[in-house]
Design a protein around this motif. Structure first.
Motif, PDB file in Angstrom:
ATOM      1  N   GLU A   1      -2.887  -2.800   1.183  1.00  0.00           N
ATOM      2  CA  GLU A   1      -1.586  -3.242   1.686  1.00  0.00           C
ATOM      3  C   GLU A   1      -1.610  -3.363   3.201  1.00  0.00           C
ATOM      4  O   GLU A   1      -1.067  -4.326   3.768  1.00  0.00           O
ATOM      5  CB  GLU A   1      -0.495  -2.253   1.253  1.00  0.00           C
ATOM      6  CG  GLU A   1      -0.153  -2.307  -0.225  1.00  0.00           C
ATOM      7  CD  GLU A   1       0.961  -1.339  -0.589  1.00  0.00           C
ATOM      8  OE1 GLU A   1       1.548  -0.735   0.352  1.00  0.00           O
ATOM      9  OE2 GLU A   1       1.251  -1.193  -1.789  1.00  0.00           O
ATOM     10  N   THR A   2      -2.247  -2.402   3.860  1.00  0.00           N
ATOM     11  CA  THR A   2      -2.364  -2.465   5.322  1.00  0.00           C
ATOM     12  C   THR A   2      -3.166  -3.688   5.741  1.00  0.00           C
ATOM     13  O   THR A   2      -2.797  -4.401   6.696  1.00  0.00           O
ATOM     14  CB  THR A   2      -3.035  -1.186   5.861  1.00  0.00           C
ATOM     15  OG1 THR A   2      -2.228  -0.055   5.545  1.00  0.00           O
ATOM     16  CG2 THR A   2      -3.228  -1.264   7.369  1.00  0.00           C
TER      17      THR A   2
ATOM     18  N   ALA B   1      -3.171   1.551  -0.814  1.00  0.00           N
ATOM     19  CA  ALA B   1      -2.468   1.619   0.460  1.00  0.00           C
ATOM     20  C   ALA B   1      -3.254   0.916   1.566  1.00  0.00           C
ATOM     21  O   ALA B   1      -2.677   0.217   2.416  1.00  0.00           O
ATOM     22  CB  ALA B   1      -2.203   3.073   0.836  1.00  0.00           C
TER      23      ALA B   1
ATOM     24  N   ALA C   1      -4.332  -8.112  -5.784  1.00  0.00           N
ATOM     25  CA  ALA C   1      -4.678  -7.646  -4.439  1.00  0.00           C
ATOM     26  C   ALA C   1      -5.540  -8.662  -3.707  1.00  0.00           C
ATOM     27  O   ALA C   1      -5.320  -8.943  -2.516  1.00  0.00           O
ATOM     28  CB  ALA C   1      -5.391  -6.299  -4.522  1.00  0.00           C
TER      29      ALA C   1
END
Length: 386
Positions: A155-156, A152, A196
């Motif tokens: 992603e931020t 998470a 990622a």
């Protein structure tokens, strides 16, 4: 007179247990990883005093072998390493403690940031430094759930790359199960990390935050040896450099580095109903002989080496540990040895050499990492280098 010396008393080398460390073997292990990596850079992980073997001796050997990038856990380890290797690139896995950031600039250490809060604090510090470079690496957790930005948080960061406006020379992750290469998790971590990292790099480029692409780092010792899909740009072997087997399900692919030998302090005759050691856990079943050796759990030779688990080699003969290990000594049952095969002062192999680390791992339940990093500082240390 024997033992007379002009050295300071604290440096007198009395007869006793000896830890031999083969620096040539460390260099050979490093070069094997270099050859396997091909185009990728081979760094070295030298945390925990080079896995217990002495960073002041090990790091210069790795530098001379061509290593230029080093990884340690704490800032104190980084500062110590900087004094040893003035020109090395040094990463600090545990990041930068708040309000201590300037020490990283002063010693040219690169923190590895493990959360968005780490990134925010370092960004504030970097802005305050103005034109002075304040590089930091990022750790993306890919499934180990120890350190690193969560999925998470990544992603931020991809959505808001300006959160990290400083130079980022490296993005890394850490494999959880590389010691068992057939585990599905290892490939899943590789793929998660690659996706990622590439998403972040693309977002950073689109945001105009610099054209320098961060280098990607995933492979530890085992990861290097699995296959080239784990190599990325920069690898960081650790246990394999020091002779520990990177794998738990196959023979060791690296050269042994250490040889630990204890010294017999006393030999005594025993017979029933005698017992040996604390707790009287070893019951003598017949006439025999017990040798007391000058290595105990205060030296990293733990109680798990005791009765039924530990063994040693004396002049080519394997002998079992008898009873519990004490702080400064342990006992060996030498009943089966010829009477003239050993005496007071005889050196006994305890770990490494004829007592392979992999065998000790199986009998004690300790890992190779523990066996090495537990090695104490009371041994006479002998460093071999041609």
């Amino acid at each position: 007179m024997a033992g007379m010396t002009d050295s300071p008393r604290s440096q007198i080398r009395f007869p006793g247990a000896e830890l031999e460390i083969d620096l040539d073997a460390i260099e050979r292990n490093y070069q094997r990883f270099v050859r396997t990596l091909g185009a990728a850079e081979c760094g070295a992980t030298v945390k925990a005093d080079a896995y217990g073997l002495g960073v002041a001796h090990v790091a210069p050997v790795l530098w001379d072998a061509g290593c230029r990038t080093f990884f340690v856990a704490t800032p104190a380890e980084g500062i110590e390493l900087r004094d040893i290797l003035p020109e090395a690139t040094i990463y600090i896995f545990n990041g930068a403690p708040r309000d201590w950031e300037y020490h990283f600039i002063e010693s040219r250490l690169i923190p590895v940031l493990n959360s968005l809060s780490d990134i925010s604090a370092w960004a504030t510090f970097a802005r305050a430094m103005g034109a002075t470079p304040a590089p930091a690496a990022l750790h993306f957790d890919s499934g180990m759930n120890r350190l690193g930005l969560s999925a998470a948080e990544v992603e931020t960061l991809v959505a808001e790359p300006h959160r990290a406006p400083f130079d980022i020379p490296c993005v890394m992750s850490h494999l959880a199960c590389a010691d068992k290469p057939d585990e599905d998790m290892t490939a899943r971590q590789r793929d998660r990390f690659a996706a990622a990292a590439e998403a972040f790099i693309e977002a950073r480029c689109d945001a105009g935050l610099g054209d320098d692409r961060p280098r990607l780092s995933l492979a530890n010792s085992a990861g290097i040896l699995i296959d080239e899909s784990y190599h990325f740009d920069l690898a960081r072997p650790g246990i394999g450099l020091y002779g520990g087997n990177p794998f738990t399900d196959r023979p060791s692919p690296v050269d042994n580095v250490i040889r630990l030998r204890g010294r017999i302090l006393q030999i005594r005759e025993v017979s029933p109903p005698d017992t040996v050691g604390y707790g009287a856990t070893h019951e003598v079943t017949g006439p025999g002989r017990i040798a007391t050796v000058d290595v105990g759990y205060g030296d990293g030779y733990l109680r798990c080496f005791g009765e039924g688990n530990g063994w040693a080699v004396i002049n080519g003969h394997r002998v079992p540990v008898a009873g519990r290990v004490s702080m400064d000594s342990h006992a060996l049952d030498i009943t089966a040895l010829p009477l003239d095969d050993c005496g007071v002062g005889t050196m006994v192999d305890l770990l490494g050499g004829p007592v392979p680390l992999d065998d000790v791992v199986k009998t004690t339940g300790l890992s190779g990492y523990e066996l090495l990093t537990l090695l104490g500082h009371r041994y006479n240390r002998v460093y071999k280098k041609t």
